[in-house]
Write an enzyme that holds these catalytic residues in place. Structure first.
Site, PDB file in Angstrom:
ATOM      1  N   ASP A  10     -29.693  41.159   9.734  1.00 51.84           N
ATOM      2  CA  ASP A  10     -30.664  42.134  10.019  1.00 51.84           C
ATOM      3  C   ASP A  10     -30.869  41.869  11.573  1.00 51.84           C
ATOM      4  O   ASP A  10     -30.330  40.727  11.930  1.00 51.84           O
ATOM      5  CB  ASP A  10     -31.934  42.006   9.341  1.00 51.84           C
ATOM      6  CG  ASP A  10     -33.018  42.676   9.637  1.00 51.84           C
ATOM      7  OD1 ASP A  10     -32.745  43.865   9.916  1.00 51.84           O
ATOM      8  OD2 ASP A  10     -34.048  42.146   9.650  1.00 51.84           O
ATOM      9  N   ASP A  12     -34.345  43.128  13.511  1.00 56.78           N
ATOM     10  CA  ASP A  12     -35.583  42.965  13.657  1.00 56.78           C
ATOM     11  C   ASP A  12     -36.125  41.977  12.823  1.00 56.78           C
ATOM     12  O   ASP A  12     -36.218  42.170  11.629  1.00 56.78           O
ATOM     13  CB  ASP A  12     -36.322  44.351  13.313  1.00 56.78           C
ATOM     14  CG  ASP A  12     -35.957  45.392  14.253  1.00 56.78           C
ATOM     15  OD1 ASP A  12     -36.219  45.390  15.551  1.00 56.78           O
ATOM     16  OD2 ASP A  12     -35.287  46.535  14.005  1.00 56.78           O
TER      17      ASP A  12
END
Length: 215
Positions: A10, A12
């Site tokens: 991922d 963020d």
């Protein structure tokens, strides 16, 4: 157990400490344009695609169309990133360390513009075989679409992938895609207990993420 063939990050909250920036920018945008931020707004926004969160902010009373909301918020985020890139501790080293051991991908809820800004600024673009924005798939997290598309672009089965996530919706998304999920919880935005229970491993930070963690 054999080592996984691929690792999907991922962005963020895992590689870039962007959630506080997203919250600050979107809170200000909502307030400036007639909306009302709710107590659960930040947790609901985490993992949404651009179209989804723009529509949600519109539902909070922002007096603009979702497309205009998205454009305005993303422009502010890009400006903040250009001023200072808030990389998570150990992010660059972890990506470079794992890129020598496995095929890397990225599945992010950020728009393509911001993904490219972050990876270019960090000097990590060449480490990833595939990057996916949820703008490029039908549904954002917690749906598995972004992770499934990352696996497809890398040419590997989702079951041969480890995903590295921090948020509740991200953990749910990667798990639903059939990947083994390593949770690296963000101290300010910890995942819900039921989401954390989906994790194969829970690590205290990216410094603990190495080839051994993928096996």
């Amino acid at each position: 157990m054999l080592a996984m063939r691929a690792c999907v990050f991922d962005l963020d909250g895992v590689l870039v400490d962007s959630e506080p920036v997203w919250e600050e920018v979107r809170r200000a945008f909502v307030a400036e344009h007639g909306g009302a931020w709710q107590p659960d707004t930040q947790s609901r926004l985490m993992g949404m695609s651009t179209a989804e969160w723009a529509a949600y902010l519109h539902s909070l009373g922002v007096r603009m169309e979702p497309g205009e909301i998205a454009k305005g918020v993303v422009e502010r985020m890009a400006a903040r990133y250009r001023d200072e890139m808030p990389l998570m501790p150990g992010a660059v080293a972890a990506v470079r360390r794992l890129s020598a051991q496995a095929t890397l991908g990225l599945a992010s809820s950020s728009p393509r513009t911001l993904i490219d800004v972050v990876l270019d600024a960090a000097g990590l673009a060449e480490c990833f075989a595939a990057t996916v924005s949820t703008e490029e798939v039908a549904r954002g997290k917690p749906a598995p679409d972004g992770y499934l598309e990352a696996a497809r672009r890398m040419g590997v089965d989702p079951g041969d992938c480890v995903a590295v996530e921090d948020s509740s919706n991200g953990l749910r998304s990667a798990y639903a895609a059939g990947m083994r999920v390593i949770a690296v919880p963000h101290p300010r935005y910890p995942p819900a207990p039921d989401a954390l229970d989906l994790a194969w491993q829970v690590l205290p930070g990216l410094d603990a993420l190495d080839a051994d963690a993928l096996s």
